[in-house]
Motif scaffolding. Structure first.
Motif, mmCIF file in Angstrom:
data_model
loop_
_atom_site.group_PDB
_atom_site.id
_atom_site.type_symbol
_atom_site.label_atom_id
_atom_site.label_comp_id
_atom_site.label_asym_id
_atom_site.label_seq_id
_atom_site.Cartn_x
_atom_site.Cartn_y
_atom_site.Cartn_z
ATOM 1 N N MET A 59 -10.912 -2.092 3.006
ATOM 2 C CA MET A 59 -9.821 -1.162 3.254
ATOM 3 C C MET A 59 -10.250 -0.022 4.159
ATOM 4 S SD MET A 59 -7.890 -1.103 -0.415
ATOM 5 C CE MET A 59 -6.447 -0.361 0.368
ATOM 6 N N ALA A 60 -9.261 0.637 4.716
ATOM 7 C CA ALA A 60 -9.571 1.683 5.688
ATOM 8 C C ALA A 60 -8.454 2.709 5.757
ATOM 9 C CB ALA A 60 -9.787 1.070 7.063
ATOM 10 N N TRP A 61 -8.783 3.824 6.345
ATOM 11 C CA TRP A 61 -7.823 4.853 6.720
ATOM 12 C C TRP A 61 -7.778 4.937 8.247
ATOM 13 C CZ3 TRP A 61 -4.634 7.217 3.348
ATOM 14 C CH2 TRP A 61 -4.971 7.214 1.996
ATOM 15 N N LEU A 98 0.848 -1.189 0.000
ATOM 16 C CA LEU A 98 0.000 0.000 0.000
ATOM 17 C C LEU A 98 0.885 1.240 0.000
ATOM 18 C CD1 LEU A 98 -2.417 -1.165 2.845
ATOM 19 C CD2 LEU A 98 -2.697 -1.492 0.385
ATOM 20 N N VAL A 99 0.572 2.182 -0.880
ATOM 21 C CA VAL A 99 1.354 3.408 -0.962
ATOM 22 C C VAL A 99 0.410 4.602 -0.938
ATOM 23 C CG1 VAL A 99 2.982 4.767 -2.288
ATOM 24 C CG2 VAL A 99 3.177 2.268 -2.265
ATOM 25 N N ARG A 113 -9.869 -4.698 12.436
ATOM 26 C CA ARG A 113 -8.469 -5.024 12.677
ATOM 27 C C ARG A 113 -7.658 -4.907 11.401
ATOM 28 N NH1 ARG A 113 -8.383 -10.783 15.163
ATOM 29 N NH2 ARG A 113 -10.286 -10.940 13.879
ATOM 30 N N PRO A 114 -6.577 -4.142 11.457
ATOM 31 C CA PRO A 114 -5.732 -3.964 10.283
ATOM 32 C C PRO A 114 -4.903 -5.199 9.982
ATOM 33 C CG PRO A 114 -4.813 -2.788 12.147
ATOM 34 C CD PRO A 114 -6.121 -3.327 12.608
ATOM 35 N N LEU A 115 -4.684 -5.428 8.697
ATOM 36 C CA LEU A 115 -3.878 -6.559 8.256
ATOM 37 C C LEU A 115 -2.556 -6.095 7.663
ATOM 38 C CD1 LEU A 115 -6.703 -8.599 6.508
ATOM 39 C CD2 LEU A 115 -5.760 -8.970 8.782
ATOM 40 N N CYS A 168 -3.063 4.142 5.208
ATOM 41 C CA CYS A 168 -3.951 3.256 4.467
ATOM 42 C C CYS A 168 -3.738 1.838 4.997
ATOM 43 C CB CYS A 168 -3.569 3.363 2.995
ATOM 44 S SG CYS A 168 -4.288 2.153 1.895
ATOM 45 N N ALA A 169 -4.807 1.059 5.047
ATOM 46 C CA ALA A 169 -4.679 -0.306 5.545
ATOM 47 C C ALA A 169 -5.696 -1.225 4.903
ATOM 48 C CB ALA A 169 -4.864 -0.327 7.061
#
Length: 120
Positions: free
Chosen positions: A34-36, A4-5, A106-108, A96-97
């Motif tokens: 996806m999330a911020w 992710l960029v 939960r972020p991966l 970004c996640a």
């Protein structure tokens, strides 16, 4: 392995707008919810907004509802965060996640972050 960029961070006056982007590479972006998230100095990282794989469903933190809009373009493997009416308390590094899902934030995988500064 997904990468992710983020881009689009910068300095803006309070009340202004910024648009952040996140490009997904390594895997098909539409595979992921996806999330911020964001992290201000000396504070814990916090959830900002999330979007489902199709882009139809979104979730926002109360602090940004009505001001921020999350969207995605799966054809371009890109997610964006349009931030309007920015406040000094929005200043942070934005990440970004990919996440487990809209019910489990939960972020991966994390991006490297992009800094947003707000001047009053």
């Amino acid at each position: 392995q997904v990468q992710l960029v983020e881009s689009g961070g910068g300095s803006v006056q309070a009340g202004g707008s910024l648009r952040l982007s996140c490009v997904v590479s390594g895997r098909i972006g539409s595979t992921y919810t996806m999330a911020w998230f964001r992290q201000a100095p000396e504070k814990e990282r916090e959830f900002v907004a999330a979007i489902g794989r199709s882009g139809a469903a979104t979730v926002y933190a109360d602090s940004v509802k009505g001001r921020f809009t999350i969207s995605r373009d799966n054809a371009k493997d890109t997610m964006t965060l349009q931030m309007n009416s920015l406040k000094p308390e929005d200043a942070a590094v934005y990440y970004c996640a990919t996440i487990e899902g809209l019910r489990d934030l939960r972020p991966l995988t994390w991006g490297q972050g992009t800094k947003v500064a707000i001047s009053s």
